[in-house]
Design a protein around this motif. Structure first.
Motif, short mmCIF file in Angstrom:
data_model
loop_
_atom_site.label_atom_id
_atom_site.label_comp_id
_atom_site.label_asym_id
_atom_site.label_seq_id
_atom_site.Cartn_x
_atom_site.Cartn_y
_atom_site.Cartn_z
N ASN A 163 8.51 49.70 103.79
CA ASN A 163 9.84 49.52 103.04
C ASN A 163 9.80 48.07 102.49
OD1 ASN A 163 12.78 50.85 104.24
ND2 ASN A 163 10.60 51.81 103.87
N PRO A 164 9.73 47.77 101.26
CA PRO A 164 9.65 46.37 100.75
C PRO A 164 10.99 45.50 100.76
CG PRO A 164 10.27 47.77 99.07
CD PRO A 164 10.17 48.64 100.13
N ILE A 165 11.26 45.20 102.20
CA ILE A 165 12.48 44.75 102.73
C ILE A 165 13.02 43.43 102.17
CG2 ILE A 165 11.62 43.86 104.93
CD1 ILE A 165 15.15 45.59 104.28
N ALA A 166 12.05 42.60 101.85
CA ALA A 166 12.15 41.13 101.32
C ALA A 166 12.81 41.35 99.95
CB ALA A 166 11.12 40.19 101.28
N LEU A 167 12.19 42.18 99.21
CA LEU A 167 12.61 42.48 97.81
C LEU A 167 13.99 43.27 97.78
CD1 LEU A 167 9.37 43.52 96.23
CD2 LEU A 167 10.33 41.24 96.23
N ILE A 168 14.27 44.28 98.84
CA ILE A 168 15.45 44.61 98.76
C ILE A 168 16.71 43.65 99.30
CG2 ILE A 168 17.00 46.42 100.12
CD1 ILE A 168 14.21 47.97 100.28
N GLU A 169 16.30 42.70 100.16
CA GLU A 169 17.10 41.87 100.60
C GLU A 169 17.77 40.98 99.72
OE1 GLU A 169 15.76 40.55 104.25
OE2 GLU A 169 16.88 42.01 105.53
N ALA A 170 16.64 40.65 98.76
CA ALA A 170 16.76 39.59 97.48
C ALA A 170 17.65 40.13 96.65
CB ALA A 170 15.63 39.13 97.00
N LEU A 171 17.46 41.62 96.45
CA LEU A 171 18.36 42.17 95.38
C LEU A 171 19.67 42.56 95.80
CD1 LEU A 171 17.77 43.66 92.49
CD2 LEU A 171 17.48 45.76 93.59
N LEU A 172 19.89 42.60 97.05
CA LEU A 172 21.40 42.59 97.69
C LEU A 172 21.94 41.55 97.60
CD1 LEU A 172 23.27 44.25 99.68
CD2 LEU A 172 22.05 42.94 101.36
N ALA A 173 21.45 40.15 97.89
CA ALA A 173 22.05 38.97 97.81
C ALA A 173 22.34 38.57 96.25
CB ALA A 173 21.04 37.94 98.36
N GLN A 174 21.57 39.10 95.37
CA GLN A 174 21.96 38.77 94.14
C GLN A 174 23.09 39.44 93.36
OE1 GLN A 174 18.50 38.93 91.75
NE2 GLN A 174 19.08 40.69 90.83
N GLY A 175 23.50 40.62 94.13
CA GLY A 175 24.70 41.44 93.58
C GLY A 175 24.44 42.46 92.81
N THR A 176 23.23 42.63 92.60
CA THR A 176 23.02 43.82 91.35
C THR A 176 23.46 45.28 91.77
OG1 THR A 176 20.79 42.74 91.06
CG2 THR A 176 21.07 44.89 90.04
N SER A 177 24.24 45.97 91.08
CA SER A 177 24.89 47.32 91.37
C SER A 177 24.56 48.41 90.20
CB SER A 177 26.52 46.95 91.66
OG SER A 177 26.81 46.50 90.39
N GLY A 178 25.14 49.53 90.59
CA GLY A 178 25.02 50.52 89.76
C GLY A 178 23.55 51.02 89.61
N LEU A 179 22.62 51.02 90.68
CA LEU A 179 21.33 51.21 90.55
C LEU A 179 21.07 52.65 90.52
CD1 LEU A 179 20.15 48.31 92.93
CD2 LEU A 179 19.64 48.55 90.55
N SER A 180 19.89 53.14 90.02
CA SER A 180 19.45 54.57 90.06
C SER A 180 18.12 54.37 90.72
CB SER A 180 19.20 55.11 88.81
OG SER A 180 18.64 56.42 88.78
N VAL A 181 18.03 54.76 91.88
CA VAL A 181 16.73 54.68 92.77
C VAL A 181 15.99 55.91 93.15
CG1 VAL A 181 15.94 53.87 95.10
CG2 VAL A 181 18.12 52.81 94.07
N VAL A 182 14.81 55.73 92.95
CA VAL A 182 13.85 56.84 93.29
C VAL A 182 13.16 56.54 94.46
CG1 VAL A 182 11.88 58.46 92.48
CG2 VAL A 182 13.48 57.39 90.76
N SER A 183 13.32 57.19 95.46
CA SER A 183 12.57 56.90 96.68
C SER A 183 12.46 58.21 97.59
CB SER A 183 12.93 55.58 97.46
OG SER A 183 12.35 55.23 98.49
N ASN A 184 11.18 58.04 98.65
CA ASN A 184 11.20 59.31 99.48
C ASN A 184 12.42 59.55 100.10
OD1 ASN A 184 9.57 61.55 100.83
ND2 ASN A 184 9.79 60.20 102.52
#
Length: 257
Positions: free
Chosen positions: A32-53
């Motif tokens: 899991n790219p957790i550092a990138l995920i947590e950075a995205l969480l911190a900046q408040g980005t929303s309405g995401l469409s995510v493709v992941s296993n």
């Protein structure tokens, strides 16, 4: 040659806007790219469409974005291990495009390879091909959005006619991946199970952002060991080898067994 190194995860994901589509690597919690995920969480980005296993667990991986209601839609093959995922889907807060695992892998690979669509036997004779699979519920439990009917054609395979269903490729605005090692040109090496979906997710993103445990100079990686060439990677961030790594279910043998 282009230096693709970025200083921090926050800087690397800063231009991901609300409503973006993401392909995210990881198999269970492995890779899991957790550092990138947590950075995205911190900046408040929303309405995401995510493709992941899968969507991580309630407090780790993509589960942290889901818990903060930042994800609008998931395209996944496995949705277990996450109670909040189940709750949001059944109450109509989350759209889900459930896709067979091998088909999902090939849809990502095809997208990254410039292939628009392909035919596969997987899903023939089921709601995957025939449509009607719930994608989003209303709050009262009725189906708001269902999967469409897909094209099915017969092809000769080893002299025997068989049905195949048409599956369209997946491309996304961005992709977030985790690798064991990489160089400043973006060449990546993955470790064991982390290789299952990370390379495919990387290929599908128009802009691929990779976090790596170890960043080296160009030429230090043995070309025979590179799993993904740098042509697919646009930004790379070193996060160190001591980054937290979670296990979904730790199973050990009894002492003396």
């Amino acid at each position: 040659m282009i230096d693709k190194q970025w200083s921090t995860a926050a800087e690397a994901v800063a231009d991901i806007p609300d409503g973006a589509s993401l392909a995210v690597g990881g198999f269970g919690l492995s890779g899991n790219p957790i550092a990138l995920i947590e950075a995205l969480l911190a900046q408040g980005t929303s309405g995401l469409s995510v493709v992941s296993n899968n969507c991580g667990v309630d407090d780790w991986g993509l589960g942290v974005l889901l818990g903060a209601h930042r994800i609008r839609k998931m395209t996944s093959s496995y949705v277990g291990e996450n109670k909040e995922f189940e709750r949001q889907f059944l109450t109509g807060e989350l759209e889900l495009e459930l896709t067979p695992q091998g088909t999902l892998a090939e849809k990502l690979r095809a997208g990254g390879s410039g292939i628009a669509a392909f035919y596969t036997q997987t899903g023939v004779g089921t709601q995957v091909a025939e449509g009607g699979l719930p994608r989003r519920y209303n709050a009262d439990g009725t189906i708001a959005v269902a999967s469409p009917t897909k094209d099915v054609r017969s092809f000769d395979l080893d002299g025997t006619p068989r049905d195949f269903v048409l599956e369209e490729a997946i491309t996304t605005d961005f992709s977030l991946v985790h690798a064991l090692a990489g160089d400043r040109h973006g060449n990546l090496i993955f470790n064991k199970a982390a290789r299952n979906f990370n390379p495919l997710a990387a290929m599908a993103g128009r802009i691929c952002i990779a976090q790596v445990e170890r960043l080296v100079e160009p030429g230090e990686l043995d070309p025979d060991h590179v799993h993904l060439p740098g042509v697919y990677v646009h930004r790379i961030v070193e996060v160190g080898s001591d980054i937290p790594k979670r296990i979904e279910r730790r199973t050990v043998a009894a002492e003396g067994a």
